[in-house]
Design an enzyme around this catalytic site. Structure first.
Site, mmCIF file in Angstrom:
data_model
loop_
_atom_site.group_PDB
_atom_site.id
_atom_site.type_symbol
_atom_site.label_atom_id
_atom_site.label_comp_id
_atom_site.label_asym_id
_atom_site.label_seq_id
_atom_site.Cartn_x
_atom_site.Cartn_y
_atom_site.Cartn_z
ATOM 1 N N ASP A 12 -2.898 0.053 -8.122
ATOM 2 C CA ASP A 12 -4.142 -0.684 -7.897
ATOM 3 C C ASP A 12 -4.363 -1.813 -8.903
ATOM 4 O O ASP A 12 -5.493 -2.107 -9.269
ATOM 5 C CB ASP A 12 -5.359 0.268 -7.906
ATOM 6 N N GLY A 39 -2.349 1.212 -0.687
ATOM 7 C CA GLY A 39 -3.373 0.460 0.040
ATOM 8 C C GLY A 39 -3.422 -0.953 -0.472
ATOM 9 O O GLY A 39 -3.479 -1.163 -1.670
ATOM 10 N N HIS A 40 -3.323 -1.938 0.413
ATOM 11 C CA HIS A 40 -3.574 -3.294 -0.061
ATOM 12 C C HIS A 40 -4.404 -4.082 0.931
ATOM 13 O O HIS A 40 -4.310 -3.889 2.130
ATOM 14 C CB HIS A 40 -2.302 -4.043 -0.458
ATOM 15 N N GLN A 227 2.269 1.408 -5.786
ATOM 16 C CA GLN A 227 1.882 2.289 -6.904
ATOM 17 C C GLN A 227 2.174 1.618 -8.259
ATOM 18 O O GLN A 227 2.162 0.402 -8.332
ATOM 19 C CB GLN A 227 2.572 3.658 -6.785
HETATM 20 P P1 IMP Z 1 1.017 10.705 -3.369
HETATM 21 O O1 IMP Z 1 1.752 9.420 -3.575
HETATM 22 O O2 IMP Z 1 0.091 10.675 -2.195
HETATM 23 O O3 IMP Z 1 1.918 11.888 -3.374
HETATM 24 O O4 IMP Z 1 0.037 10.902 -4.630
HETATM 25 C C1 IMP Z 1 0.561 11.176 -5.927
HETATM 26 C C2 IMP Z 1 -0.256 10.505 -7.018
HETATM 27 O O5 IMP Z 1 -0.104 9.096 -6.908
HETATM 28 C C3 IMP Z 1 -1.760 10.743 -6.899
HETATM 29 O O6 IMP Z 1 -2.306 10.781 -8.221
HETATM 30 C C4 IMP Z 1 -2.270 9.534 -6.173
HETATM 31 O O7 IMP Z 1 -3.629 9.290 -6.435
HETATM 32 C C5 IMP Z 1 -1.366 8.461 -6.752
HETATM 33 N N1 IMP Z 1 -1.197 7.311 -5.844
HETATM 34 C C6 IMP Z 1 -0.435 7.249 -4.739
HETATM 35 N N2 IMP Z 1 -0.505 6.031 -4.177
HETATM 36 C C7 IMP Z 1 -1.311 5.303 -4.964
HETATM 37 C C8 IMP Z 1 -1.734 3.934 -4.921
HETATM 38 O O8 IMP Z 1 -1.371 3.124 -4.061
HETATM 39 N N3 IMP Z 1 -2.552 3.546 -5.947
HETATM 40 C C9 IMP Z 1 -2.937 4.382 -6.945
HETATM 41 N N4 IMP Z 1 -2.546 5.657 -7.017
HETATM 42 C C10 IMP Z 1 -1.744 6.109 -6.047
#
Ligand code: IMP
Length: 453
Positions: A12, A39-40, A227
């Site tokens: 983010d 998410g973007h 991420q």
């Molecule tokens: P997962 O990717 O859904 O397995 O989530 C694993 C960890 O990565 C969690 O703490 C999520 O909140 C974080 N996470 C996954 N995608 C994003 C993103 O696009 N932005 C920020 N955190 C993310």
């Protein structure tokens, strides 16, 4: 040539906007990891588009590639493509045959495991999109790849092998009754339809060959990381991580081009001028939790929470995918030093300088104190990281400024205190700031160096 965009913190950081700013010259935007957990928001010709899987460049008429390092949920893929089509766009999206496919049982298992962990407060706080379970199957050599979907026999055989195992895991290990998400016939039917669409749309590619051909033809390629470095499965704060490699090395393994190709181009770290985190895990420079708990904060009761709420609201710090309020902290230099080394940044982009405008003072965690010693980078274990106390450097705040004027007039038009902040970060990391985000819009950016020029 290539440019790789990497999140330097916890995700983010505003990567989508940077892909836009440097993306005019780009022909192909390739994602190399993650799936619909990213998410973007992209603003194009006054219209706002929210995407979680399709590479953001596809909105602007670039070819978007989901590389082999990605995990692809075809339901999300076609939902996003259809939504873009309904709004008059014609996105060109390609999917690597080697990319692994997310099935409904992966999403269910993601939820089941989070639920089980939450009994001891150990949940990761995942996005619930089935990302972890899909990468588990990839590493366990029982995954189903995009290239398998288009071969009816292979698809059925693989589903027949894997689905009963998943059902047993859900029902016998976790004691949860499951439904259609674990039914071979239903899955086969649904995914055969996706396969037809992939074939009809000529969407499947061997990503490495495809990208190499485009590069050979003199085109510009951008690798869009999702991420961030601190939630990288290897270099992040395990286990509070995503299950892929958002770091720059992932751009090679996740596309099928060599590290020499990635390293030959620029690697740009995207830095938010402060820190946010969704999900669990330590955050030494945190300013008051979402629930209002502020361990060790000394600025006066309630002040840190107020500040966190102020920054959260000014910066719109709510998850794009999940809508969750993000935790907020001051900039953390040990984290950025770790990130600069892991990714070999050639430059950074510092976003959201406008969000901090108007504060009396702005802090930066310049080091940590651990066992009575000052350390400059992040310890390898989450437990040790949680023991770190930040050592703060305090800067004078800067006044509110007109973002459009600053973007138009350039760097020198930023308040002197904001420039001092930027230059401190550049000095500490030893890399230049290629651009500065001074407002929410794409045009509200001061570009000092465009890596494609
Ligand atoms: P997962 O990717 O859904 O397995 O989530 C694993 C960890 O990565 C969690 O703490 C999520 O909140 C974080 N996470 C996954 N995608 C994003 C993103 O696009 N932005 C920020 N955190 C993310």
């Amino acid at each position: 040539m290539t440019v790789t965009i990497v999140g330097s913190q916890l995700g983010d950081e505003g990567k989508g906007g940077v892909v836009d700013i440097f993306g005019d010259a780009v022909d192909v935007v390739a994602r190399y990891q993650g799936g619909d957990n990213a998410g973007h928001t992209v603003v194009h010709e006054g219209e706002e588009y929210k995407l979680s899987l399709v590479p953001s460049g596809a909105v602007r008429g670039k070819t978007g590639v989901l590389g082999n390092g990605c995990v692809v949920n075809p339901a999300t893929l076609f939902e996003e493509i259809d939504a873009l089509r309904e709004r008059g766009l014609d996105p060109d999206v390609r999917v690597a045959r080697r990319a692994h496919i997310i099935f409904p049982y992966h999403r269910v298992l993601d939820g089941i495991e989070e639920e089980a962990k939450s009994e001891d407060g150990e949940e990761v706080g995942t996005t619930g999109r089935g990302i972890g379970p899909t990468y588990e199957d990839k590493a366990g050599r029982r995954g189903i790849r995009a290239g398998d979907l288009v071969n009816e026999e292979v698809l059925r055989e693989k589903l027949e092998y894997v689905v009963p195992q998943k059902r047993a895991l859900a029902e016998d290990v976790f004691g949860v009754e499951v439904g259609e998400e674990f039914d071979v016939d239903a899955l086969y039917e649904e995914y055969s339809e996706y396969a037809e669409r992939l074939v009809e749309g000529d969407m499947l590619v061997d990503a490495g060959d495809f990208l190499a051909e485009r590069l050979d033809a003199g085109e510009e390629v951008m690798f869009e990381g999702a991420q961030g470095t601190l939630i990288d499965i290897d270099h992040g704060n395990y286990p509070y991580v995503t299950s892929s490699n958002p770091t720059a090395g992932g751009a090679a393994t996740g596309t099928g081009l060599g590290p020499g190709v990635v390293g030959d181009g620029d690697v740009v770290g995207i830095v938010k001028a402060y820190l946010t985190r969704v999900g669990s895990g330590p955050l030494p420079t945190e300013l008051g939790g979402v629930e209002g708990d502020t361990p060790g904060y000394t600025q006066g009761e309630g002040r840190a929470e107020e500040l966190a709420t102020y920054i959260r609201d000014e910066g719109g710090e709510y998850g794009t995918v999940t809508g969750r309020p993000r935790r907020v902290g001051w900039l953390d230099l040990p984290m950025l030093r770790h990130s600069t080394r892991v990714n070999s940044f050639t430059g950074v982009v510092i976003n959201h300088l406008d969000v901090l405008a108007g504060l009396d003072e702005v802090k930066v965690g310049r080091a940590y104190e651990l066992d009575g010693e000052e350390i400059q980078t992040i310890p390898a274990t989450t437990q040790r990281w949680a023991d770190c106390e930040p050592v703060f450097e305090t800067f004078d705040g800067w006044a509110e400024f007109d973002s459009e004027v600053v973007a138009e007039e350039g760097y020198e038009a930023l308040p002197a205190e904001a420039r001092a902040y930027v230059e401190y970060i550049e000095d500490e990391l030893g890399v230049p700031a290629y651009a500065l985000g001074v407002g929410p819009g794409r045009e509200e950016t001061v570009v000092r160096t465009n890596p494609f020029e």
